[in-house]
Design an enzyme around this catalytic site. Sequence first.
Site, PDB file in Angstrom:
ATOM      1  N   ALA A 146       0.866  -1.183   0.000  1.00  0.00           N
ATOM      2  CA  ALA A 146       0.000   0.000   0.000  1.00  0.00           C
ATOM      3  C   ALA A 146       0.899   1.228   0.000  1.00  0.00           C
ATOM      4  CB  ALA A 146      -0.884   0.016   1.232  1.00  0.00           C
ATOM      5  N   LYS A 147       0.622   2.148  -0.907  1.00  0.00           N
ATOM      6  CA  LYS A 147       1.376   3.410  -0.901  1.00  0.00           C
ATOM      7  C   LYS A 147       0.609   4.347   0.041  1.00  0.00           C
ATOM      8  CE  LYS A 147       3.407   6.795  -4.083  1.00  0.00           C
ATOM      9  NZ  LYS A 147       4.768   6.857  -3.567  1.00  0.00           N
ATOM     10  N   ALA A 148       0.895   4.189   1.324  1.00  0.00           N
ATOM     11  CA  ALA A 148       0.157   4.918   2.355  1.00  0.00           C
ATOM     12  C   ALA A 148       1.011   6.045   2.902  1.00  0.00           C
ATOM     13  CB  ALA A 148      -0.223   3.962   3.481  1.00  0.00           C
TER      14      ALA A 148
END
Length: 313
Positions: A155-157
């Site tokens: 996840a590109k969080a």
Amino acid sequence: MPIQATQHIWHNGQLIPWEKANIHVMSHVVHYGSSVFEGIRCYAQPEGAGVFRLPEHMARLVDSARIYRMPLAYTADELSTAVVDVIEANGVAPCYIRPIAFRGYGEIGVNPLKSPVEVYIANFPWGKYVPGNAGADVCVSSWNRLAPNTMPSLAKAGANYMNSQLIRMEAEINGYDEGIGLDVNGYLSEGSGENLFVVRGDVLYTTPLANSVLNGITRSSILQLARQLGITVVEQALPREMLYICDEAFFTGTAAEVTHLRSVDRILIGDGTMGPITSALHKAFFDIVNGLAPDRFNWLTPVNVKVPEPVGV
Ligand SMILES: Cc1ncc(COP(=O)(O)O)c(C=O)c1O
């Protein structure tokens, strides 16, 4: 680098003025880091401009939101259309595009599920990210990347970038351009905002997704180009010392593009210049994104913006 404001930002389906794109200090994201986002580049082309791998970026945004149980009111296709709309409305290309979804103003407390999901897309001019055209001087960070089953690295969080900030600050304070994080087991992972490749002999190595790396879209593009160029590609766990004995090394990323590494921990890589495999991949990549070679993988989505003529050419 200071942000250069443009005119419009896309918010939940509408274009709003840049200066009106504000959130309340009590929004969930401010307190608990509940955001997912993308970074995308739009390149100048001889006939206009093209967004690099837009559907893949939007698919990753949708994946990131899904991992965090964040319902998006828009499909990946709708978000791709929105990106084109905001670039064309602003008339700014080449540019960097920043779509972001986050938990807004609703409830206090860690559980995000009752706070509304807001989606914004901004675009603005942005140049080189990793300094040093002569190659980057990097270090191995004293900070590790995220351990599996803590923060999901696929996840590109926004919250992942607290770790990235520690790596980047330490590197710059100690006089390096960038830092490379090891994974929790001490194997190479990635830079604070870039995937990592090394070359030894005629083999191109990169760290696999299981070593806590982001599934980089530039990474996958470079792997595709390498295979097409007949370069042997190996995705495997790599020990730190591979960086000290490799012939070439480079970062990939939307911001970093393809940036060769000159040294790691003050040990020169090769003779410090961009080696032949990196050069071949660098050229193949930039030829496509700059429109000098056919877009044979369909990587570019055209946008209707008049790009300024290059100066002095
Ligand atoms: C931690 C991290 N790894 C790798 C990358 C490269 O990914 P991409 O090529 O999709 O930009 C980025 C940039 O988005 C990043 O932030």
